[in-house]
Design an enzyme around this catalytic site. Structure first.
Site, PDB file in Angstrom:
ATOM      1  N   LYS A   1      19.809  87.668 -71.085  1.00  0.00           N
ATOM      2  CA  LYS A   1      19.512  87.509 -69.665  1.00  0.00           C
ATOM      3  C   LYS A   1      18.036  87.204 -69.498  1.00  0.00           C
ATOM      4  O   LYS A   1      17.187  88.075 -69.664  1.00  0.00           O
ATOM      5  CB  LYS A   1      19.856  88.764 -68.859  1.00  0.00           C
ATOM      6  CG  LYS A   1      19.832  88.453 -67.366  1.00  0.00           C
ATOM      7  CD  LYS A   1      19.633  89.670 -66.483  1.00  0.00           C
ATOM      8  CE  LYS A   1      18.196  90.059 -66.314  1.00  0.00           C
ATOM      9  NZ  LYS A   1      17.347  89.050 -65.640  1.00  0.00           N
TER      10      LYS A   1
ATOM     11  N   GLU B   1      10.259  95.870 -76.436  1.00  0.00           N
ATOM     12  CA  GLU B   1       8.929  95.230 -76.490  1.00  0.00           C
ATOM     13  C   GLU B   1       8.372  95.315 -75.081  1.00  0.00           C
ATOM     14  O   GLU B   1       8.837  94.606 -74.181  1.00  0.00           O
ATOM     15  CB  GLU B   1       9.060  93.754 -76.905  1.00  0.00           C
ATOM     16  CG  GLU B   1       9.660  93.535 -78.269  1.00  0.00           C
ATOM     17  CD  GLU B   1       8.675  93.769 -79.403  1.00  0.00           C
ATOM     18  OE1 GLU B   1       7.478  93.986 -79.135  1.00  0.00           O
ATOM     19  OE2 GLU B   1       9.119  93.748 -80.551  1.00  0.00           O
TER      20      GLU B   1
ATOM     21  N   CYS C   1       1.403  89.615 -72.918  1.00  0.00           N
ATOM     22  CA  CYS C   1       1.398  91.052 -73.175  1.00  0.00           C
ATOM     23  C   CYS C   1       0.300  91.453 -74.161  1.00  0.00           C
ATOM     24  O   CYS C   1      -0.089  92.615 -74.203  1.00  0.00           O
ATOM     25  CB  CYS C   1       2.763  91.498 -73.674  1.00  0.00           C
ATOM     26  SG  CYS C   1       3.373  90.472 -75.007  1.00  0.00           S
TER      27      CYS C   1
ATOM     28  N   GLU D   1      -1.594  97.698 -66.578  1.00  0.00           N
ATOM     29  CA  GLU D   1      -1.363  96.301 -66.953  1.00  0.00           C
ATOM     30  C   GLU D   1      -1.369  95.449 -65.680  1.00  0.00           C
ATOM     31  O   GLU D   1      -0.572  95.681 -64.769  1.00  0.00           O
ATOM     32  CB  GLU D   1      -0.022  96.158 -67.670  1.00  0.00           C
ATOM     33  CG  GLU D   1       0.177  94.755 -68.199  1.00  0.00           C
ATOM     34  CD  GLU D   1       1.491  94.590 -68.951  1.00  0.00           C
ATOM     35  OE1 GLU D   1       2.533  95.030 -68.449  1.00  0.00           O
ATOM     36  OE2 GLU D   1       1.458  93.997 -70.042  1.00  0.00           O
TER      37      GLU D   1
END
Ligand code: NAD
Length: 513
Positions: free
Chosen positions: A193, A268, A302, A401
């Site tokens: 997905k 992850e 990331c 983040e």
């Protein structure tokens, strides 16, 4: 404003619409329409214009995709490594032949400068495919032996089954490749997905797999939202393993669902990579590395450099030089040849980044950037490259983040402090150390808790080497032969060699010797 060749965008747009005229779900080797009853419009973030509207996947589409993957599993898992390898070699060739189509579609849906799609996303994907074509023939169990004396033991390395994978929007093509390739190379089948914002190149990858001769149902893609298609996939009883790449917050939720179903899990997650500059570093190299490492993919990476720690003697010079270089980065249309930096993936993401910077203003110095450009770029989701100095270590801009073109820079004094600050967030995906002293470099690589530590560079990845996090950045590896640890399970097989009916050990259960 750097003007694109409007013909390139118009062509890419037209082909995207043609390609997905039959729907944006790829199940059992063909495109179909989602049946959720809801639709989503993929938006070009450089203009705000719609690219195409597709029917989102609902639970029934996920069920169909899982059923297709289950049906394909016996044949694919029993194919020889050589057969799987041949199919992946053919896939690498199909992808290479369609490289420009992939680059255009990726730039269109993400707003990435075409030079980044052409020189990083697409060749990286082709190389990854070629790597896994080779690696498919090197899946090994431990060698056999007579460990008990009376038996021969050996280890079989077997696929896990149907993999349910969830991917983010920042590198849709590479994320599809990272999820699909090790899974299918090892004999699993998969339902992926992608993020609902960016399904185009994941679907093109699945189509390429079919065109390369991978059997129908080995690679399936459901394009739907996280709460609907994503949750249903993660909790699906037909899925043996969940592999998730995305934010730490969503990863935590996905982990809960997967854990309660006792599914194998690969995560992850987010990152907040430190960039540690010691006082003997090559300052020019560090400044160039910081700008490239912070701004790659408009900071939506990331592993992007997000926190530069600079030893006090170099601090002010680093801040001034980095701000100067950032201010010269050319924002523009992704399809214009001289564009360095495109928009963020969406206006919502741009607004989220802007809010982080605005909240930092009261206690830190915005040295450059800190706003959206006007003029011809106003309609797009652009944000200027931003350098923020003097923020406190425990402030949001240093700890959270942001996923945008924003670099915080802080001073440090002794080496101990540099390493301590680098480790002082919940994340541990990547880091870099900048020094010409081999002992400092060795210490930083040993003591920084991250899945990757670069020395005198920041960002490069390579198919042969693992990518994955420590701490809240997740567990498990993408890329490289290490990824097979996620996508295979080992079975101990034990043969009796004595042919004796009454075995010696039986006396511990019944009778005497
Ligand atoms: P996200 O977590 O919002 O979404 C990721 C995916 O999860 C999307 O496909 C989304 O639809 C899906 N999702 C959302 N809610 C869900 C739910 N309840 N159940 C199942 N699926 C759900 O992340 P994003 O905003 O798309 O991407 C950015 C994030 O991804 C950043 O945190 C970034 O660090 C991370 N990322 C990590 C890596 C890595 O390798 N560690 C690589 C790329 C991106």
């Amino acid at each position: 404003m750097h003007h694109p060749d409007d013909g390139i965008r118009a062509g890419a747009l037209e082909r995207a619409r043609d390609r997905f005229a039959d729907g944006a779900q790829f199940v059992a080797g063909r495109l179909t329409r989602g049946t959720s009853g809801r639709s989503h419009t993929v938006v070009d973030p450089a203009t705000g214009d719609g690219i195409l509207t597709y029917d989102l996947a609902g639970a029934a589409d996920v069920d169909a995709a899982v059923a297709a993957a289950r049906a394909a599993l016996p044949g694919w898992s029993r194919a020889t490594p050589g057969e799987r390898s041949d199919a992946l070699h053919r896939l690498a060739a199909v992808l290479a032949g369609r490289a420009e189509e992939f680059a255009l579609a990726e730039s269109l849906q993400c707003g990435k400068p075409l030079k980044l799609s052409r020189e990083f996303d697409v060749p990286g994907t082709v190389d990854n495919t070629a790597f896994f074509a080779g690696a498919a023939r090197h899946l090994q169990g431990q060698s056999a032996g007579e460990y008990s004396g009376d038996h021969t033991s050996y280890v079989r390395r077997e696929p896990v089954g149907v993999v349910g994978s969830i991917a983010p929007w920042n590198y849709p093509l590479q994320m599809a490749a990272w999820k699909i390739l090790p899974a299918v190379a090892a004999g699993n089948t998969i339902v992926l997905k992608p993020a609902e914002l960016t399904p185009l190149t994941s679907l093109m990858f699945a189509q390429a797999a079919t065109d390369a001769g991978l059997p129908d149902g080995v690679v399936n893609v459901v394009s739907g939202t996280g709460p609907e298609a994503g949750e249903h996939l993660v909790g699906h009883p037909g899925v043996a393993m969940v592999s998730f790449t995305g934010s730490t917050a969503v990863g935590r939720r996905v982990a809960g669902t997967a854990a309660s179903g006792l599914r194998r899990l690969h995560l992850e997650l987010g990152g907040k990579a430190p960039f540690v500059v010691f006082d003997d570093a090559d300052l020019e190299a560090a400044v160039h590395g910081a700008v490239a490492g912070a701004l790659i993919n408009t900071g939506q990476d990331c592993t992007a450099a997000t926190r530069a720690y600079v030893q006090r003697p170099l601090y002010e010079e680093f801040v001034a030089a980095t701000a100067g270089l950032m201010a010269g980065v050319r924002l523009g249309d992704p399809f214009a040849p001289d564009t360095d930096l495109g928009p963020l993936v969406s206006h919502a993401q741009r607004d989220r980044v802007a809010a982080f910077v605005d909240r930092a203003r009261s206690h830190a110095r915005v040295v450059t950037g800190g706003g959206a450009p006007g003029g011809a770029l106003e309609r797009g989701a652009y944000y200027r490259p931003t350098l923020i100095a003097d923020a406190a270590q425990d402030s949001e801009i240093v700890q959270a983040e942001i996923f945008g073109p924003v670099l915080a820079v802080l001073p440090f004094d002794g080496d101990d402090e540099g390493v301590r600050l680098a480790n002082d967030t919940p994340y541990g995906l990547a880091a870099s150390a900048w020094t010409r002293d081999v002992y400092r470099a060795q210490r930083a690589t040993r003591e920084i808790a991250a899945g990757c530590v670069w020395v005198n560079d920041h960002i490069p990845i390579i198919s042969e080497m693992p990518h994955g996090g420590y701490k809240a950045s997740g567990s498990g590896k993408d890329m490289s032969a290490y990824s097979f640890e996620e996508y295979t399970q080992v079975k101990h097989v034990m043969f009796d060699n004595t042919a004796v009916a009454r075995k010696d050990w039986h006396r511990t259960v019944h009778g005497d010797r």
